[in-house]
Structure formats: C-alpha cells, structure tokens
Write an enzyme that holds these catalytic residues in place. Structure first.
Site, PDB file in Angstrom:
ATOM      1  N   LYS A 113       0.849  -1.202   0.000  1.00 28.14           N
ATOM      2  CA  LYS A 113       0.000   0.000   0.000  1.00 28.14           C
ATOM      3  C   LYS A 113       0.881   1.248   0.000  1.00 28.14           C
ATOM      4  O   LYS A 113       0.672   2.167  -0.785  1.00 28.14           O
ATOM      5  CB  LYS A 113      -0.882   0.004   1.244  1.00 28.14           C
ATOM      6  N   ASN A 114       1.916   1.254   0.845  1.00 33.52           N
ATOM      7  CA  ASN A 114       2.701   2.479   1.043  1.00 33.52           C
ATOM      8  C   ASN A 114       3.704   2.741  -0.062  1.00 33.52           C
ATOM      9  O   ASN A 114       4.432   3.731  -0.016  1.00 33.52           O
ATOM     10  CB  ASN A 114       3.375   2.460   2.420  1.00 33.52           C
TER      11      ASN A 114
ATOM     12  N   CYS B 296      -5.182  12.109  12.466  1.00 32.34           N
ATOM     13  CA  CYS B 296      -5.736  10.779  12.196  1.00 32.34           C
ATOM     14  C   CYS B 296      -5.643   9.989  13.487  1.00 32.34           C
ATOM     15  O   CYS B 296      -5.269  10.481  14.521  1.00 32.34           O
ATOM     16  CB  CYS B 296      -4.984  10.120  11.068  1.00 32.34           C
TER      17      CYS B 296
ATOM     18  N   ARG C 164      -1.038  14.719  12.674  1.00 32.61           N
ATOM     19  CA  ARG C 164      -0.100  14.318  11.618  1.00 32.61           C
ATOM     20  C   ARG C 164       0.452  15.604  10.987  1.00 32.61           C
ATOM     21  O   ARG C 164      -0.011  16.060   9.974  1.00 32.61           O
ATOM     22  CB  ARG C 164      -0.796  13.445  10.580  1.00 32.61           C
TER      23      ARG C 164
ATOM     24  N   ILE D  34       2.619  18.354   8.969  1.00 33.39           N
ATOM     25  CA  ILE D  34       3.261  18.288   7.648  1.00 33.39           C
ATOM     26  C   ILE D  34       4.289  19.404   7.507  1.00 33.39           C
ATOM     27  O   ILE D  34       4.640  19.800   6.394  1.00 33.39           O
ATOM     28  CB  ILE D  34       2.221  18.372   6.509  1.00 33.39           C
TER      29      ILE D  34
ATOM     30  N   ASP E  49       4.645   0.271  12.032  1.00 33.90           N
ATOM     31  CA  ASP E  49       3.403  -0.356  11.543  1.00 33.90           C
ATOM     32  C   ASP E  49       3.260  -1.797  12.014  1.00 33.90           C
ATOM     33  O   ASP E  49       2.165  -2.365  11.940  1.00 33.90           O
ATOM     34  CB  ASP E  49       3.358  -0.335  10.006  1.00 33.90           C
TER      35      ASP E  49
ATOM     36  N   ILE F  40       7.820   6.537  17.023  1.00 26.16           N
ATOM     37  CA  ILE F  40       7.477   7.256  15.782  1.00 26.16           C
ATOM     38  C   ILE F  40       6.203   8.077  15.921  1.00 26.16           C
ATOM     39  O   ILE F  40       6.184   9.255  15.586  1.00 26.16           O
ATOM     40  CB  ILE F  40       7.346   6.268  14.586  1.00 26.16           C
TER      41      ILE F  40
ATOM     42  N   ARG G 104      -8.469  -0.626   4.621  1.00 26.60           N
ATOM     43  CA  ARG G 104      -7.588   0.375   3.994  1.00 26.60           C
ATOM     44  C   ARG G 104      -6.272  -0.269   3.566  1.00 26.60           C
ATOM     45  O   ARG G 104      -5.610   0.200   2.645  1.00 26.60           O
ATOM     46  CB  ARG G 104      -7.287   1.511   4.972  1.00 26.60           C
TER      47      ARG G 104
HETATM   48  C1  EPZ Z   1       4.244   6.705   6.346  1.00 24.41           C
HETATM   49  O1  EPZ Z   1       3.461   7.702   6.993  1.00 24.41           O
HETATM   50  C2  EPZ Z   1       3.335   5.494   6.234  1.00 24.41           C
HETATM   51  N1  EPZ Z   1       2.165   5.835   5.432  1.00 24.41           N
HETATM   52  C3  EPZ Z   1       2.887   5.053   7.629  1.00 24.41           C
HETATM   53  O2  EPZ Z   1       2.109   3.875   7.480  1.00 24.41           O
HETATM   54  C4  EPZ Z   1       4.131   4.720   8.448  1.00 24.41           C
HETATM   55  O3  EPZ Z   1       3.738   4.388   9.755  1.00 24.41           O
HETATM   56  C5  EPZ Z   1       5.067   5.935   8.481  1.00 24.41           C
HETATM   57  O4  EPZ Z   1       5.392   6.346   7.131  1.00 24.41           O
HETATM   58  C6  EPZ Z   1       6.369   5.638   9.215  1.00 24.41           C
HETATM   59  O5  EPZ Z   1       7.011   4.574   8.594  1.00 24.41           O
HETATM   60  C7  EPZ Z   1       2.284   5.843   4.081  1.00 24.41           C
HETATM   61  O6  EPZ Z   1       3.340   5.609   3.531  1.00 24.41           O
HETATM   62  C8  EPZ Z   1       1.042   6.171   3.308  1.00 24.41           C
HETATM   63  P1  EPZ Z   1       6.303  10.018   8.544  1.00 24.41           P
HETATM   64  P2  EPZ Z   1       4.004   9.228   7.074  1.00 24.41           P
HETATM   65  O7  EPZ Z   1       6.176  11.291   7.782  1.00 24.41           O
HETATM   66  O8  EPZ Z   1       4.696   9.579   5.802  1.00 24.41           O
HETATM   67  C9  EPZ Z   1       6.228  13.127  12.134  1.00 24.41           C
HETATM   68  C10 EPZ Z   1       0.248   2.483   7.770  1.00 24.41           C
HETATM   69  O9  EPZ Z   1      -0.244   1.921   8.766  1.00 24.41           O
HETATM   70  N2  EPZ Z   1       6.190  14.158  11.080  1.00 24.41           N
HETATM   71  O10 EPZ Z   1       7.537   9.192   8.382  1.00 24.41           O
HETATM   72  O11 EPZ Z   1       2.890  10.081   7.519  1.00 24.41           O
HETATM   73  C11 EPZ Z   1       4.913  12.356  12.197  1.00 24.41           C
HETATM   74  O12 EPZ Z   1       3.980  13.057  12.993  1.00 24.41           O
HETATM   75  C12 EPZ Z   1       0.714   3.915   7.873  1.00 24.41           C
HETATM   76  O13 EPZ Z   1       0.396   1.947   6.646  1.00 24.41           O
HETATM   77  C13 EPZ Z   1       6.339  15.490  11.438  1.00 24.41           C
HETATM   78  O14 EPZ Z   1       6.494  15.815  12.609  1.00 24.41           O
HETATM   79  O15 EPZ Z   1       5.066   9.078   8.249  1.00 24.41           O
HETATM   80  C14 EPZ Z   1       5.315  11.059  12.810  1.00 24.41           C
HETATM   81  O16 EPZ Z   1       5.392  11.215  14.210  1.00 24.41           O
HETATM   82  C15 EPZ Z   1       0.507   4.503   9.254  1.00 24.41           C
HETATM   83  N3  EPZ Z   1       6.274  16.443  10.469  1.00 24.41           N
HETATM   84  C16 EPZ Z   1       6.720  10.840  12.252  1.00 24.41           C
HETATM   85  O17 EPZ Z   1       7.177  12.114  11.798  1.00 24.41           O
HETATM   86  C17 EPZ Z   1       6.082  16.107   9.145  1.00 24.41           C
HETATM   87  O18 EPZ Z   1       6.056  17.027   8.290  1.00 24.41           O
HETATM   88  C18 EPZ Z   1       6.771   9.840  11.092  1.00 24.41           C
HETATM   89  O19 EPZ Z   1       6.010  10.365  10.079  1.00 24.41           O
HETATM   90  C19 EPZ Z   1       5.938  14.753   8.811  1.00 24.41           C
HETATM   91  C20 EPZ Z   1       5.992  13.793   9.791  1.00 24.41           C
END
Ligand code: EPZ
Length: 419
Positions: free
Chosen positions: A22-23, A116, A121, A123, A306, A328, A398
C-alpha cells in the site's frame, strides 16, 4: 455495519501470496501525474486507500483503467490542481499528491490533512522542504494555497526527521525541477526505493534512494513506463504474527525477505523457526512463545512502527513480559484497551508499553481504531478462546486485501458479516 467474526483456537498452516505494498502504491500513483504519458502499474493491491488515490487522479483529470491488480493511468488531460476536502479526508496520505501536482501544474490547493487515529499528523517537514524548492504556501482557513510562480528549482534539504511522506514529496517535486536537489536525512524505507525506481524508469535521475542522502538531477520531462509495486512488508509481518500466535507453520510467497530483516530476530526470540527463501519467508512456531525483552520502533532499517500492534497481540500470550517503545507516533497504542477487553495484561506509560504474557485470551466484541491496530485484533482473535467480533473494519480494509480470504485459506475461522 460489517464486522469480522473470528473463532480462535486453530493452528494456521499453509501458504499465502503477499499483496503489493500500500505504502508504495500510493506515492507511485501520485508520481503518474508527472508525465503526460500513459503509465502501467502492476501488483497494485485492491484496497480502499488505493481506491481513494484513484478517485483523486480521476478528479484531477486522469483516466484510470483497472484490471485486477494492474492500473493503467492516462494523465494526458490533467487540468485541475486542487483536491477537494472530502477526498483529502478520505485518505490522510493524500498529502503525497502535493509534490506531484506542483511539479505538473505549478500550483496546488489542498485542505490541511485532518489528524488521524495516530495523533496529529503534522506536515511541517513537507512544507518547509517545498518552500526551499521555490513554493510559496499560504494557509487560509485550513486550505493550503501553494504556488511555484517561477517553477520549482533545486535545493539542498536537510530533514529534521527522516519522514517517509516528506521524502516522497521532495522526490516528486524535484525530479522535474531545474538543477540538482539533495535530500539529507532522507527516509530509507523500501517504499522510497520503489518510488525512485519507478521515477527512474520514467526517465528521472534519482540516486541514493534507500540511503540517508538522495541526489536528484532534474530532467526536462518524464515518459511512459511500466512498473510492478514491491510486496507489502507490513502485511507479510502481520501474517507471520498470525502464524506465530497460533503455533502455526506458514510459507509466505512473493515477499522481499530483506525488507523483513528488522523483524525476523524478534520471531526467533519468541522461539519460532524462521528462514528466508529467494522471494519467500517460512515460519514455524512453538505452541508456547517466549516473551521479547524490548521492541523499539524506529525509522527504517529499524523495527517498523506499523508492525508494533500485530507483534503486541502475539506477545500478550507469550511466557513472560515484553516491553515496547513507540518512538514514531504519539498515539499508537489505541489497540491496547481493546486487547485488554480480551483479557490481555498490558500497561502503557507514555511511549512505553509493558505486556505481561498470560496463558489465555478470551473472545470479545472489540473495535478497530486504526489500520494496524485493527489487524492486531484479528491476530489476537485467532488465539482467543471463543468468538471475537471486530467492529469498524473499514480501517482494516484500507491496508489488507481480502484479509478474511487469506486467513481462511490457511485454516483460520474468520468471516465478514453484517452485525
Ligand atoms: C508513512 O506515513 C506510512 N504511510 C505510515 O504507514 C508509516 O507508519 C510511516 O510512514 C512511518 O514509517 C504511508 O506511507 C502512506 P512520517 P508518514 O512522515 O509519511 C512526524 C500504515 O499503517 N512528522 O515518516 O505520515 C509524524 O507526525 C501507515 O500503513 C512530522 O512531525 O510518516 C510522525 O510522528 C501509518 N512532520 C513521524 O514524523 C512532518 O512534516 C513519522 O512520520 C511529517 C511527519
């Protein structure tokens, strides 16, 4: 309201083909916007998150044809640059479309992705990086108005955290930008490598994906390509957890064992036998598992966040205590109260969670609060005495393609029904 009903107590044995990731599918579908030419993506899992991504592509003006696990996307007549709120809310990871829309249209209008189930979350890392690439961003009434009036240009971006989504957005926004972009402290997940592979197949020049520094030499344009998405390592880990908790014996096919490397030692610590084939993983578990001293979730190549919930379910019935540290996400223990309803003995203190193994879980009516927490309830239900009814299974749909069919195929008693 559909629910999943699981009857515990059966050993799972047999073979499972693992679905596409998916990811990986989601950022690759966003990447199909970058050229004006038809793209063919194979091994795309049939999931509601993929359906949501297809809806966004169609809204933007793409034509999408689906044959089973193959999607043919024609982005030739993309004319829109906004994603309406309802589509943004349908899938939190829609933010990954931002970089691609900017690269194609030079502007983008997206609503702020809602928080979520895993907590806020943010960005900020995405937006700071895009600003460095020449994007002006105004945040008005929950909408992000983004413009790259003079086009996107290269930059050196140092990520404060190796965010997967931010790394993907920078890749998507920089492959057509003038000059050479460097991402330091980039995410190293296999899904990043897969996205880079697809982009390079389309004529991009991305080097170093999978390492902490990625170099992108901008090119004029991208062209048509065909690509098969890598296997889903988290789905694979989830089925291994189903085998482990039931003292079963499983052979997973169509997997990349290297992507599971950080998890395999923990199955061994539990007392399971686990071995990797070329594109397969074999697991045989004892009837009583040993506890695991500690599991800390980390960015890749560390233990994946995950997989935390499914592993926790397995360890609720191990002999002894196990500790988790969720590094995380802020709020990724929502499956704990549900597991406790099934008799599990779990204590949470901030990011730390201690699981005291018990001999037996009992079936109960429980609720999925997020995707992986929902999958963890299935893992626990397969072991619990009696029947477990899982509600809110839209979370599970999902990320897991026809999960009940796969589990029934290896001897599990599970069925989807209307409550
Ligand atoms: C991706 O989410 C995956 N989703 C997540 O999988 C996965 O858990 C995550 O990476 C970590 O491996 C997809 O790929 C669609 P991050 P993402 O940006 O990109 C913080 C699943 O179950 N952060 O690496 O959102 C954030 O809050 C899902 O399949 C900031 O602070 O993860 C989190 O604490 C869940 N500012 C940490 O970093 C930002 O601008 C990791 O987030 C972005 C993120």
């Amino acid at each position: 309201m559909s629910v999943l009903e699981v009857e515990g107590g059966r050993r799972l044995t047999g073979e499972i083909d693992i679905q596409g990731a998916k990811n990986s599918s989601l950022p690759i579908l966003a990447a199909t916007l970058l050229s004006g030419e038809k793209q063919i993506i194979h091994n795309c899992p049939q999931l509601s998150d993929v359906d949501a991504a297809v809806k966004i592509l169609e809204y933007l003006g793409c034509t999408v044809k689906r044959e089973e696990h193959t999607l043919e996307i024609d982005p030739g007549s993309v004319s829109r640059w906004d994603i309406p709120e309802d589509l943004m809310r349908e899938m939190r990871s829609s933010i990954v479309f931002l970089g691609a829309i900017l690269a194609r249209m030079g502007k983008a209008l997206l609503s702020m992705p809602g928080g979520c189930e895993l907590g806020p979350r943010p960005i900020d890392l995405h937006l700071d990086a895009l600003r460095k690439l020449g994007v002006t961003i105004e945040d008005e009434h929950g909408y992000l108005q983004c413009k790259a009036e003079d086009g996107l240009h290269s930059a050196k971006v140092i990520l404060a955290f190796p965010s997967v989504g931010a790394t993907e957005n920078i890749l998507l926004a920089s492959v057509l930008a003038k000059g050479t972009t460097v991402i330091s402290n980039a995410a190293q997940e296999p899904e990043i490598i897969d996205l880079a592979d697809f982009l390079n197949r389309c004529g991009a020049k991305v080097r170093g994906a999978g390492k902490s520094t990625i170099v992108i030499d901008g090119v004029e344009r991208l062209h048509a390509a065909e690509h098969a998405v890598i296997p889903d390592r988290i789905v694979a880990a989830t089925y291994l957890c189903c085998g482990a908790i039931t003292g079963g014996e499983l052979l997973l096919k169509h997997v990349n064992p290297n992507d599971l490397e950080s998890m395999i030692p923990f199955f061994e610590e539990m007392g399971a036998t686990i071995s990797a084939g070329h594109h397969s993983v074999y697991l045989k578990a004892p009837s009583v598992l040993k506890s695991v001293r500690s599991i800390r979730t980390m960015p890749y190549p560390g233990f994946p966040t995950d997989a935390q919930a499914p592993f926790m379910s397995v360890l609720t019935v191990a002999n002894g205590s196990s500790m988790f540290v969720e590094n995380i996400f802020e709020n990724r223990y929502k499956h704990v109260p549900e597991l406790c309803r099934m008799g599990a003995d779990i204590k949470v203190e901030g990011r730390v969670c201690v699981v005291n193994g018990i001999s037996r879980l009992t079936g109960a009516v429980v609720r999925a609060e997020d995707l992986r927490g929902g999958a963890a309830l299935i893992v626990a239900g397969l072991k619990a005495q009696g029947k477990t009814v899982i509600r809110n299974i839209h979370h599970i749909d999902r990320g897991y393609e026809k999960i009940e069919d796969s589990i029934m195929q290896i001897g599990g008693m599970i069925r989807r029904m209307e409550e």
